[in-house]
Design an enzyme around this catalytic site. Structure first.
Site, PDB file in Angstrom:
ATOM      1  N   GLN A   1     -10.975   4.822  12.485  1.00 39.63           N
ATOM      2  CA  GLN A   1      -9.768   4.985  11.655  1.00 39.63           C
ATOM      3  C   GLN A   1      -9.779   6.318  10.908  1.00 39.63           C
ATOM      4  O   GLN A   1      -8.728   6.846  10.567  1.00 39.63           O
ATOM      5  CB  GLN A   1      -9.648   3.849  10.636  1.00 39.63           C
ATOM      6  CG  GLN A   1      -9.344   2.483  11.234  1.00 39.63           C
ATOM      7  CD  GLN A   1     -10.598   1.664  11.409  1.00 39.63           C
ATOM      8  OE1 GLN A   1     -11.654   2.213  11.725  1.00 39.63           O
ATOM      9  NE2 GLN A   1     -10.508   0.366  11.209  1.00 39.63           N
TER      10      GLN A   1
ATOM     11  N   ARG B   1      -7.160 -12.392   9.349  1.00 43.33           N
ATOM     12  CA  ARG B   1      -8.284 -11.511   8.980  1.00 43.33           C
ATOM     13  C   ARG B   1      -8.841 -11.990   7.635  1.00 43.33           C
ATOM     14  O   ARG B   1      -8.078 -12.275   6.722  1.00 43.33           O
ATOM     15  CB  ARG B   1      -7.823 -10.038   8.885  1.00 43.33           C
ATOM     16  CG  ARG B   1      -7.313  -9.500  10.234  1.00 43.33           C
ATOM     17  CD  ARG B   1      -7.206  -7.993  10.242  1.00 43.33           C
ATOM     18  NE  ARG B   1      -8.505  -7.353  10.206  1.00 43.33           N
ATOM     19  CZ  ARG B   1      -8.695  -6.051   9.968  1.00 43.33           C
ATOM     20  NH1 ARG B   1      -7.656  -5.278   9.725  1.00 43.33           N
ATOM     21  NH2 ARG B   1      -9.892  -5.530   9.959  1.00 43.33           N
TER      22      ARG B   1
ATOM     23  N   ASN C   1     -15.600  -2.570   1.617  1.00 46.51           N
ATOM     24  CA  ASN C   1     -14.807  -1.563   2.324  1.00 46.51           C
ATOM     25  C   ASN C   1     -15.385  -1.436   3.730  1.00 46.51           C
ATOM     26  O   ASN C   1     -16.371  -2.098   4.072  1.00 46.51           O
ATOM     27  CB  ASN C   1     -14.843  -0.227   1.574  1.00 46.51           C
ATOM     28  CG  ASN C   1     -13.793   0.748   2.084  1.00 46.51           C
ATOM     29  OD1 ASN C   1     -12.619   0.395   2.199  1.00 46.51           O
ATOM     30  ND2 ASN C   1     -14.196   1.964   2.420  1.00 46.51           N
TER      31      ASN C   1
ATOM     32  N   ASP D   1     -11.119  -3.208   0.490  1.00 47.31           N
ATOM     33  CA  ASP D   1     -10.369  -4.343   1.036  1.00 47.31           C
ATOM     34  C   ASP D   1     -10.414  -5.543   0.096  1.00 47.31           C
ATOM     35  O   ASP D   1      -9.567  -6.428   0.173  1.00 47.31           O
ATOM     36  CB  ASP D   1     -10.942  -4.703   2.404  1.00 47.31           C
ATOM     37  CG  ASP D   1     -10.768  -3.533   3.353  1.00 47.31           C
ATOM     38  OD1 ASP D   1      -9.757  -3.461   4.041  1.00 47.31           O
ATOM     39  OD2 ASP D   1     -11.652  -2.641   3.346  1.00 47.31           O
TER      40      ASP D   1
ATOM     41  N   ARG E   1      -2.775  -2.329   9.828  1.00 49.66           N
ATOM     42  CA  ARG E   1      -4.063  -2.673   9.227  1.00 49.66           C
ATOM     43  C   ARG E   1      -4.207  -1.927   7.905  1.00 49.66           C
ATOM     44  O   ARG E   1      -3.377  -1.104   7.546  1.00 49.66           O
ATOM     45  CB  ARG E   1      -5.245  -2.423  10.161  1.00 49.66           C
ATOM     46  CG  ARG E   1      -5.149  -1.299  11.145  1.00 49.66           C
ATOM     47  CD  ARG E   1      -5.008   0.082  10.561  1.00 49.66           C
ATOM     48  NE  ARG E   1      -6.084   0.385   9.626  1.00 49.66           N
ATOM     49  CZ  ARG E   1      -6.081   1.328   8.733  1.00 49.66           C
ATOM     50  NH1 ARG E   1      -4.999   2.101   8.589  1.00 49.66           N
ATOM     51  NH2 ARG E   1      -7.081   1.547   7.933  1.00 49.66           N
ATOM     52  N   GLY E   2      -5.333  -2.238   7.208  1.00 48.63           N
ATOM     53  CA  GLY E   2      -5.518  -1.654   5.877  1.00 48.63           C
ATOM     54  C   GLY E   2      -5.037  -2.657   4.837  1.00 48.63           C
ATOM     55  O   GLY E   2      -3.992  -3.313   5.011  1.00 48.63           O
ATOM     56  N   ALA E   3      -5.795  -2.757   3.741  1.00 47.40           N
ATOM     57  CA  ALA E   3      -5.579  -3.849   2.785  1.00 47.40           C
ATOM     58  C   ALA E   3      -4.137  -3.954   2.269  1.00 47.40           C
ATOM     59  O   ALA E   3      -3.526  -5.025   2.298  1.00 47.40           O
ATOM     60  CB  ALA E   3      -6.545  -3.676   1.617  1.00 47.40           C
TER      61      ALA E   3
HETATM   62  O1  MRU Z   1     -10.152  -2.852   9.453  1.00 46.74           O
HETATM   63  P1  MRU Z   1      -9.109  -2.088   8.711  1.00 46.74           P
HETATM   64  O2  MRU Z   1      -8.687  -0.813   9.336  1.00 46.74           O
HETATM   65  O3  MRU Z   1      -7.940  -2.965   8.282  1.00 46.74           O
HETATM   66  O4  MRU Z   1      -9.939  -1.754   7.411  1.00 46.74           O
HETATM   67  C1  MRU Z   1      -9.419  -1.388   6.262  1.00 46.74           C
HETATM   68  C2  MRU Z   1      -9.750   0.010   6.034  1.00 46.74           C
HETATM   69  O5  MRU Z   1      -9.131   0.859   6.628  1.00 46.74           O
HETATM   70  C3  MRU Z   1     -10.756   0.406   5.080  1.00 46.74           C
HETATM   71  O6  MRU Z   1     -11.736  -0.486   4.827  1.00 46.74           O
HETATM   72  C4  MRU Z   1     -10.082   1.037   3.894  1.00 46.74           C
HETATM   73  O7  MRU Z   1     -10.930   1.934   3.333  1.00 46.74           O
HETATM   74  C5  MRU Z   1      -9.633   0.052   2.879  1.00 46.74           C
HETATM   75  S1  MRU Z   1      -8.082  -0.562   3.222  1.00 46.74           S
HETATM   76  C6  MRU Z   1      -7.152   0.329   2.187  1.00 46.74           C
END
Ligand code: MRU
Length: 372
Positions: A212, A101, A263, A253, A54-56
């Site tokens: 997270q 997603r 975010n 994101d 996960r994470g952008a």
């Molecule tokens: O739902 P996730 O864990 O995929 O969400 C993303 C994130 O962890 C945050 O929003 C983050 O700050 C940005 S992704 C680099």
């Protein structure tokens, strides 16, 4: 970055069998380091949807590797060499990955980039997909490293003003290396400061409901030796009122080219508190996270809603491994909005791989003139 002294990325091809994509399955961190093998685009889609990865930035890289798996599966199964039927099938696989997603724009960006590369090389789409996946991953790591080089200058400046006393940085969720391929975005300036010997301390929001921050950001900062403290999500405003936060850095994101930033849910409240207390609030992002079409983030960015069980249940470590326990009355429904949007007016600056700019279309285009 390192886990127990060993360098890892978050996604890679298995060295002894490059038809397999390997990821760190983040559902088990910080308790166990589990490496998962992905063999099909369907498995890659599940890994994104169920947040094994996960994470952008990592989602963008997963899109690239997912398309590579799609090319492997499709060519092997039916179409050799590639023809129009191959591309029809591969676009279906791309649509399946994109649907996993909605908020992080990197997913769509990564799938489209792989599709374009394959269309440009119909003689060998598999090679094109593999190379593109590698390029996306390498570029992500490189851009994050550069974000660190730019962002550390802000920390150095604050440190100077404080005569070398630790710079207190608050972050929300995990925009660390686990959310990207390496380094992270929000954390990259922190790691760079740490490497330079600038004293820092990071306030880590736990980031309910999936925690997270408490689980991943605390883990990676700890593995790297960066001083940090985990706080409940509601603490930041109090700390800011009492001068205990020098700056906020979060990831994003999706950021509209007009400067609105989606975010993890709760970021907006931190930005409001920062504004009220004169604390600089920065968003760190690679260019793959910009949305060059949307102009009004609050109205236009799709906000993912996930199952209420992520709110009503919580995972933790027991003698028998990771277990879930219920937190709320069984009959109480729960709502689970995954993200919120911080309007550009609350953002001090965007830290990108090309430098730092105010959150406005005019300033963003100065860094990315080719997107105008
Ligand atoms: O739902 P996730 O864990 O995929 O969400 C993303 C994130 O962890 C945050 O929003 C983050 O700050 C940005 S992704 C680099």
């Amino acid at each position: 970055m390192k886990i127990q002294g060993k360098h890892y990325r978050t996604v890679w091809l298995k060295p002894e069998d490059p038809s397999v994509v390997q990821i760190i399955d983040q559902r088990y961190l910080p308790f166990e380091l589990v490496i998962e093998d992905l063999r099909t685009p369907q498995e890659a889609a599940t890994a994104i949807k169920e947040m094994h990865a996960r994470g952008a930035g990592l989602i963008g890289a997963m899109a690239g590797y997912g398309m590579y798996l799609a090319a492997l599966q499709t060519l092997g199964a039916k179409f050799t060499p590639a023809n129009e039927a191959f591309f029809e099938e591969i676009e279906k696989q791309g649509a399946m990955l994109k649907a996993t997603r909605p908020t992080a724009v990197n997913l769509e960006w990564g799938v489209n980039r792989a599709l374009e590369a394959m269309r440009a090389n119909p003689q060998n789409p598999l090679q094109a997909a593999r190379e593109t996946a590698q390029i996306i991953a390498d570029e992500d790591a490189d851009y994050c490293r550069r974000i660190g080089e730019h962002g550390v200058e802000i920390i150095a400046e604050i440190s100077k003003r404080k005569n070398g006393a630790p710079v207190n940085i608050l972050t929300h969720c995990n925009a660390g290396w686990l959310a990207f391929v390496d380094y992270g975005t929000a954390t990259a300036p922190m790691y760079a400061a740490f490497e330079r010997g600038i004293p820092i301390h990071v306030w880590v929001d736990e980031t309910r409901p999936r925690n997270q921050g408490a689980r991943l950001t605390a883990y990676e900062l700890g593995q790297h030796g960066v001083p940090h403290t985990v706080i409940a999500d509601n603490v930041g405003g109090h700390l800011m009122q009492h001068g205990m936060v020098d700056m906020v850095i979060t990831g994003a994101d999706r950021v509209t080219h007009t400067g609105d930033a989606a975010n993890k849910i709760g970021t907006y409240l931190k930005a409001l508190a920062a504004k009220d207390n004169g604390v600089p609030f920065y968003i760190a992002l690679p260019s793959s996270t910009f949305d060059w079409v949307m102009t009004d983030g609050v109205r236009q960015i799709p906000v993912e809603q996930r199952g209420g069980e992520e709110v009503t249940w919580i995972d933790g470590w027991t003698e028998d491994g990771v277990k879930s326990v219920r937190l709320t009355p069984a009959e109480s429904p729960a709502a689970n909005f995954g993200f919120d949007v911080t309007p550009a007016r609350l953002i001090t600056g965007l830290i990108t791989e090309r430098g730092i700019c105010p959150a406005s279309a005019e300033e963003v285009y100065k860094l990315y003139p080719e997107k105008r």
